[in-house]
Scaffold this motif. Structure first.
Motif, PDB file in Angstrom:
ATOM      1  N   VAL B 161       0.934  -1.374  -0.137  1.00  0.00           N
ATOM      2  CA  VAL B 161      -0.093   0.016   0.027  1.00  0.00           C
ATOM      3  C   VAL B 161       0.899   1.143  -0.087  1.00  0.00           C
ATOM      4  CG1 VAL B 161      -1.600   1.336   1.169  1.00  0.00           C
ATOM      5  CG2 VAL B 161      -1.749  -1.240   1.300  1.00  0.00           C
ATOM      6  N   SER B 162       0.774   2.065  -1.106  1.00  0.00           N
ATOM      7  CA  SER B 162       1.421   3.284  -0.969  1.00  0.00           C
ATOM      8  C   SER B 162       0.707   4.479  -0.383  1.00  0.00           C
ATOM      9  CB  SER B 162       1.898   3.825  -2.339  1.00  0.00           C
ATOM     10  OG  SER B 162       0.651   4.086  -3.152  1.00  0.00           O
ATOM     11  N   GLY B 163       1.234   5.216   0.474  1.00  0.00           N
ATOM     12  CA  GLY B 163       0.541   6.263   1.159  1.00  0.00           C
ATOM     13  C   GLY B 163       1.575   6.939   1.997  1.00  0.00           C
ATOM     14  N   ALA B 164       0.864   8.230   2.435  1.00  0.00           N
ATOM     15  CA  ALA B 164       1.669   9.360   3.366  1.00  0.00           C
ATOM     16  C   ALA B 164       1.271   9.083   4.634  1.00  0.00           C
ATOM     17  CB  ALA B 164       1.583  10.560   2.752  1.00  0.00           C
ATOM     18  N   ARG B 165       2.221   9.060   5.688  1.00  0.00           N
ATOM     19  CA  ARG B 165       1.809   8.929   7.184  1.00  0.00           C
ATOM     20  C   ARG B 165       1.522  10.599   7.462  1.00  0.00           C
ATOM     21  NH1 ARG B 165       3.722   4.512   9.274  1.00  0.00           N
ATOM     22  NH2 ARG B 165       3.600   5.437  11.336  1.00  0.00           N
ATOM     23  N   THR B 203      -4.726  14.305   1.619  1.00  0.00           N
ATOM     24  CA  THR B 203      -3.697  13.689   1.641  1.00  0.00           C
ATOM     25  C   THR B 203      -3.812  12.693   0.409  1.00  0.00           C
ATOM     26  OG1 THR B 203      -1.935  11.916   2.581  1.00  0.00           O
ATOM     27  CG2 THR B 203      -4.397  11.709   3.150  1.00  0.00           C
ATOM     28  N   ILE B 204      -2.619  12.220  -0.064  1.00  0.00           N
ATOM     29  CA  ILE B 204      -2.680  11.270  -1.226  1.00  0.00           C
ATOM     30  C   ILE B 204      -3.430  10.001  -0.783  1.00  0.00           C
ATOM     31  CG2 ILE B 204      -0.446  10.141  -0.729  1.00  0.00           C
ATOM     32  CD1 ILE B 204      -1.676  11.066  -4.419  1.00  0.00           C
ATOM     33  N   GLY B 205      -4.226   9.314  -1.809  1.00  0.00           N
ATOM     34  CA  GLY B 205      -4.901   8.385  -1.724  1.00  0.00           C
ATOM     35  C   GLY B 205      -3.983   7.100  -1.293  1.00  0.00           C
ATOM     36  N   ILE B 360      -6.968  11.664  -4.215  1.00  0.00           N
ATOM     37  CA  ILE B 360      -6.623  12.264  -2.883  1.00  0.00           C
ATOM     38  C   ILE B 360      -7.788  11.710  -1.860  1.00  0.00           C
ATOM     39  CG2 ILE B 360      -5.182  14.016  -3.494  1.00  0.00           C
ATOM     40  CD1 ILE B 360      -8.852  14.757  -2.264  1.00  0.00           C
ATOM     41  N   ILE B 361      -7.556  11.785  -0.463  1.00  0.00           N
ATOM     42  CA  ILE B 361      -8.530  11.701   0.285  1.00  0.00           C
ATOM     43  C   ILE B 361      -8.287  12.898   1.249  1.00  0.00           C
ATOM     44  CG2 ILE B 361      -7.108  10.132   1.969  1.00  0.00           C
ATOM     45  CD1 ILE B 361      -9.816   8.786   2.598  1.00  0.00           C
ATOM     46  N   ILE B 362      -9.660  13.128   1.801  1.00  0.00           N
ATOM     47  CA  ILE B 362     -10.053  14.137   2.828  1.00  0.00           C
ATOM     48  C   ILE B 362     -10.550  13.349   4.013  1.00  0.00           C
ATOM     49  CG2 ILE B 362     -10.645  16.252   3.890  1.00  0.00           C
ATOM     50  CD1 ILE B 362     -10.464  17.604   0.992  1.00  0.00           C
ATOM     51  N   PRO B 363      -9.919  12.938   4.997  1.00  0.00           N
ATOM     52  CA  PRO B 363     -10.531  12.059   5.789  1.00  0.00           C
ATOM     53  C   PRO B 363     -11.656  12.742   6.706  1.00  0.00           C
ATOM     54  CG  PRO B 363      -8.237  11.864   5.919  1.00  0.00           C
ATOM     55  CD  PRO B 363      -8.500  12.953   5.320  1.00  0.00           C
ATOM     56  N   ARG B 364     -12.347  12.072   7.209  1.00  0.00           N
ATOM     57  CA  ARG B 364     -13.466  12.673   8.107  1.00  0.00           C
ATOM     58  C   ARG B 364     -12.891  13.639   9.089  1.00  0.00           C
ATOM     59  NH1 ARG B 364     -16.391   8.468  12.394  1.00  0.00           N
ATOM     60  NH2 ARG B 364     -17.508   9.952  13.465  1.00  0.00           N
ATOM     61  N   PHE B 365     -13.757  14.634   9.427  1.00  0.00           N
ATOM     62  CA  PHE B 365     -13.378  15.515  10.329  1.00  0.00           C
ATOM     63  C   PHE B 365     -14.657  15.965  11.142  1.00  0.00           C
ATOM     64  CE2 PHE B 365     -13.943  17.590   6.147  1.00  0.00           C
ATOM     65  CZ  PHE B 365     -15.069  18.344   6.452  1.00  0.00           C
ATOM     66  N   GLY B 385      -9.565  14.370  -6.786  1.00  0.00           N
ATOM     67  CA  GLY B 385      -8.184  14.899  -7.222  1.00  0.00           C
ATOM     68  C   GLY B 385      -8.263  15.906  -8.133  1.00  0.00           C
ATOM     69  N   ALA B 386      -7.234  16.481  -8.536  1.00  0.00           N
ATOM     70  CA  ALA B 386      -7.158  17.287  -9.657  1.00  0.00           C
ATOM     71  C   ALA B 386      -6.666  16.897 -11.126  1.00  0.00           C
ATOM     72  CB  ALA B 386      -6.107  18.560  -9.181  1.00  0.00           C
ATOM     73  N   LEU B 387      -7.175  17.141 -12.233  1.00  0.00           N
ATOM     74  CA  LEU B 387      -6.815  16.888 -13.175  1.00  0.00           C
ATOM     75  C   LEU B 387      -7.085  17.903 -14.397  1.00  0.00           C
ATOM     76  CD1 LEU B 387      -9.643  16.238 -15.205  1.00  0.00           C
ATOM     77  CD2 LEU B 387      -9.928  14.681 -13.061  1.00  0.00           C
ATOM     78  N   GLN B 388      -6.026  17.739 -15.361  1.00  0.00           N
ATOM     79  CA  GLN B 388      -6.502  18.817 -16.360  1.00  0.00           C
ATOM     80  C   GLN B 388      -7.343  18.120 -17.660  1.00  0.00           C
ATOM     81  OE1 GLN B 388      -1.994  19.566 -16.965  1.00  0.00           O
ATOM     82  NE2 GLN B 388      -2.531  21.573 -17.524  1.00  0.00           N
ATOM     83  N   SER B 389      -8.058  18.918 -18.006  1.00  0.00           N
ATOM     84  CA  SER B 389      -9.064  18.702 -19.105  1.00  0.00           C
ATOM     85  C   SER B 389      -8.432  17.973 -20.207  1.00  0.00           C
ATOM     86  CB  SER B 389      -9.886  19.717 -19.301  1.00  0.00           C
ATOM     87  OG  SER B 389     -10.532  20.230 -18.095  1.00  0.00           O
TER      88      SER B 389
END
Lengths: 210, 562
Positions: B161-165, B203-205, B360-365, B385-389
């Motif tokens: 699993v790739s991800g950021a702490r 954070t990144i998914g 990306i994910i914005i976890p629960r707040f 996420g952000a993408l270019q058309s």
């Protein structure tokens, strides 16, 4: 359309040019087998020429082939016969007499031929290339007015959508006009943008979300 | 009694593969039964096709889809390239109550939905395992985060699993490979959100796509194609084929049967044990059976419940393991919709290369230390996420001719998407039953789904829409669209529950070891076991619970209790 039509030589020139161009880029003019379509959906030679011309006007030849060159005219016939881009859904367009299929969907090819000929004094194909382009641009602008989409959507919107699909998912549009990388192999998250960069037809998420 | 196998695993998807791996590695002789066809790893027929190789340019045949795939075609990953990885709806019908709209996305094949899943891999926290106890909905989970933490470690390390702490209590960190990078828009959005709302973290998914290869397991790092659902011969994302199946096969103790739908789990009322399973061969219509010391159900949440309901007997007239009467009840799916989509000006000098297979994910707040949700007591989160058309933006724009072509030659404006996922409360009225009037092609009663979101989910999705809008607007975005109403049930493809865990055999189907109350050798370790839904993706938790249950089964077997 009779053979003595004075515009015929011009059309022959156009078609001849397309065939030579296609030969040069190594692709058949028509990769779609129109003979597989039901008799109702098989185009007349005139309609086939018209859709090729319309496609080429939307995406013309530049340093890469145009949509007509890429066989998008025939793709349109195929795609509309199969109801792609939502064109197989029942069509309601109040107050008009439109060519409908038994299932209530619009025969977009017939609608376009009728509409362009109406605008072109009965024979859009007989007009000069400049006039053809102007009339198609006017039709396009009316279908995509400034501001929010109109309540009744012009059938042109779906046809144009399929022209773009046909072109940018062809090898010419996807890998010559744009760039195509089946295996990018890496992700560069932030690169400086250059106006010389061509977009990637293989950016599937971008295609999905437009 | 002599058994043919030590264990039978019904299903070969995300949890079936895990059960097979863990049980075979524990020394058991295992039979894994899959209802669909065999697919060999690497034999993904449309993986490398270009759009121009496809009859319908990748978009598929509308007539075929309307007739054979009216539900599956609604799945975002369903295309002409992937259609063979989804069920034919016409051949695999299900029933719904009159007021129910439920899109049940399914993949009947070796590997199941592990081939088509979204690969988002998140831990659940004690906000989640404590949710039912806190607000009184559903029944209390018999486990907490500490019970599962080592099993999350175990699973993450194996699948990759790739991800950021981030150090977030609501989305615990795990054993991560290096994260994929945020793009320029996402970095800016993360900073602007955090400056105004410190509790909201973009954070990144966390995705089961490798950023570092696992050569010992024959798995290569992600190639950034983002066409995962076609199948990945690089083995770069976790699937049964790429990961658990080779591990299980390596033991020499796994037998795999495909094209066999299990009709019934046999139960012996004298010993109060299951004894094996019976199946129908979907190709030659023959019937077969096998016996085993234990049975793991991993058919997918709804199909495991379906099998339990179909396994009713004189001793258990309302379904196997249904002494409580709650089997089939309290099913859930995340309330899911497009929270907001915005154009993000100011990034015209930025672009990217490659197709990142995660967002990306914005976890629960909300509703953490204090109950601050508007009209609801649980959580919601965002993915996107952000993408270019790309060129397809031309379908919405006026223009013809050379200038139009030139404009579409370049990438278009940056857009940012935030998709809302709101927790779904467990409700008794949301339930699975057998349709007594209609049968499927295999002669089995259709599964009937009754499901509706309640006012809490509607309130949470409405608040999520407001939050998504304010975050994107604050960051300079121009919001084009957003929804405050959930899509139909099933939209999130996180259907779960129906055989819930609980302390009390009178009100739950399974105990805290995913083991049926009163039937010591029957385990249900897929989504059916879930007692609540959280608001993040559940598959990693299913895997961890499966590994934990397999270890428990081994202990019990060694102790002579199974």
């Amino acid at each position: 359309m009779a053979d003595h039509d004075p515009s015929l030589w011009k059309r022959r020139d156009v078609l001849g040019g397309a065939a030579l161009f296609a030969l040069a880029v190594g692709l058949p003019v028509a990769a779609i087998r129109l003979t597989d379509l039901s008799p109702d959906d098989r185009p007349t030679p005139r309609l086939r020429r018209m859709l090729r011309e319309v496609s080429q006007l939307v995406i013309p030849r530049s340093d890469t082939p145009g949509a007509g060159d890429a066989g998008v005219g025939d793709f349109l016939i195929f795609a509309l016969a199969h109801g792609m881009e939502g064109t197989g859904e029942p069509f309601s367009h109040p107050g008009t007499d439109l060519p409908l299929r038994a299932n209530g969907s619009l025969r977009h090819t017939h609608w376009l031929e009728t509409e362009l000929d109406r605008r072109g004094n009965g024979d859009w194909l007989a007009l000069s290339p400049t006039r053809r382009a102007e009339m198609l641009a006017a039709l396009d602008h009316q279908a995509f007015p400034d501001g929010p989409p109109p309540a009744v959507l012009s059938p042109w919107r779906a046809i144009k959508g399929l022209i773009l699909t046909g072109y940018y998912t062809s090898q010419i549009g996807g890998a010559q006009e744009l760039r195509y990388a089946l295996i990018p192999g890496r992700y560069d998250a932030d690169l400086p943008f250059s106006s010389h960069d061509r977009a990637w037809s293989s950016d599937w998420t971008a295609v999905d979300f437009g | 009694m002599t058994h043919q196998f030590d264990a039978i695993v019904v299903g070969s998807g995300i949890t079936g593969g895990w059960a097979a791996k863990e049980l075979t590695e524990a020394g058991f002789k295992v039979l894994m039964i899959e209802r669909g066809r065999a697919i060999e790893h690497g034999d993904y027929s449309r993986e490398t096709k270009a759009p121009w190789d496809m009859p319908f340019r990748g978009e598929g045949d509308p007539d075929l889809y309307a007739g054979d795939y009216p539900v599956q075609r609604l799945n975002r990953h369903f295309t002409e390239f992937t259609q063979d990885h989804f069920v034919n709806d016409r051949e695999n019908p299900y029933a719904t109550e009159a007021e129910t709209a439920f899109t049940w996305f399914r993949s009947y094949q070796l590997g199941g939905r592990s081939l088509t899943w979204g690969r988002q891999a998140y831990r659940w926290s004690d906000y989640d395992f404590g949710a039912n106890k806190r607000d009184g909905h559903g029944t209390d989970w018999p486990i907490r985060y500490a019970d599962l933490a080592p099993w999350y470690d175990h699973v993450e390390s194996f699948i990759g699993v790739s991800g950021a702490r981030e150090g977030l209590a609501q989305l615990p960190d795990g054993q991560f490979q290096p994260p994929m990078a945020l793009n320029a828009v996402e970095v800016a959005l993360r900073d602007k959100i955090r400056a105004k709302w410190p509790e909201r973290v973009l954070t990144i998914g966390r995705t089961a796509n490798l950023t570092q290869g696992k050569p010992d397991e024959g798995r290569n790092p992600c190639q950034y194609r983002s066409i995962c659902a076609r199948g990945c011969s690089f083995g770069a994302y976790f699937s049964t084929q790429s990961s658990t199946l080779p591990a299980a096969m390596k033991t020499g103790r796994l037998t795999v049967l495909t094209d066999k739908v299990v009709e019934k789990v046999d139960y012996d009322p004298v010993t109060k044990r299951v004894t094996g399973v019976r199946w129908l061969d979907t190709k030659d219509r023959s019937r077969g059976s096998a016996t085993a010391r234990m049975v793991f159900l991993n058919a997918g949440a709804f199909n495991s419940v379906h099998l339990l309901l179909n396994s009713a007997s004189e001793a258990m007239p309302h379904g196997l393991a249904n002494g409580s009467g709650v089997l089939g009840t309290h099913i859930m799916d995340h309330a899911n919709t497009m929270g907001a989509l915005a154009v993000m000006p100011g990034f015209e000098l930025h672009t990217s290369f490659g197709n990142r297979p995660t967002g990306i994910i914005i976890p629960r707040f909300r509703n953490m230390e204090r109950l601050d949700g508007v009209g609801h007591t649980r959580g919601f989160s965002f993915q996107g996420g952000a993408l270019q058309s790309g060129w397809s933006r031309g379908k919405r724009e006026a223009g013809t001719g050379a200038q139009f072509k030139e404009a579409l030659r370049q990438v278009g404006p940056w857009r940012m998407v935030l998709v809302s996922f709101a927790e779904c409360l467990p409700r008794p009225g949301n339930r699975l039953t057998l349709d007594r009037t209609r049968t499927d092609a295999n002669g089995l009663p259709l599964l009937n789904i009754a499901f509706a979101f309640g006012k809490e989910e509607h309130a949470a999705v409405a608040e999520a829409h407001a939050c998504a809008t304010e975050m994107l607007t604050h960051a300079g975005g121009q919001v084009l669209f957003g929804s405050d109403t959930p899509g139909p049930g099933g939209t999130a493809i996180h259907e779960m529950g129906g055989a819930r865990m609980g302390f009390d055999p009178a009100t739950s189907v399974l105990n805290g070891h995913s083991q049926a109350h009163g039937i010591a050798n029957l385990f249900v370790t897929d989504g059916a076991q879930m007692s609540s839904s959280a608001c993040q993706n559940p598959s990693l938790t299913y895997m961890a619970l499966t590994a934990r249950a397999a270890a428990y089964a081994k202990e019990q077997a060694q102790a002579g209790a199974i």
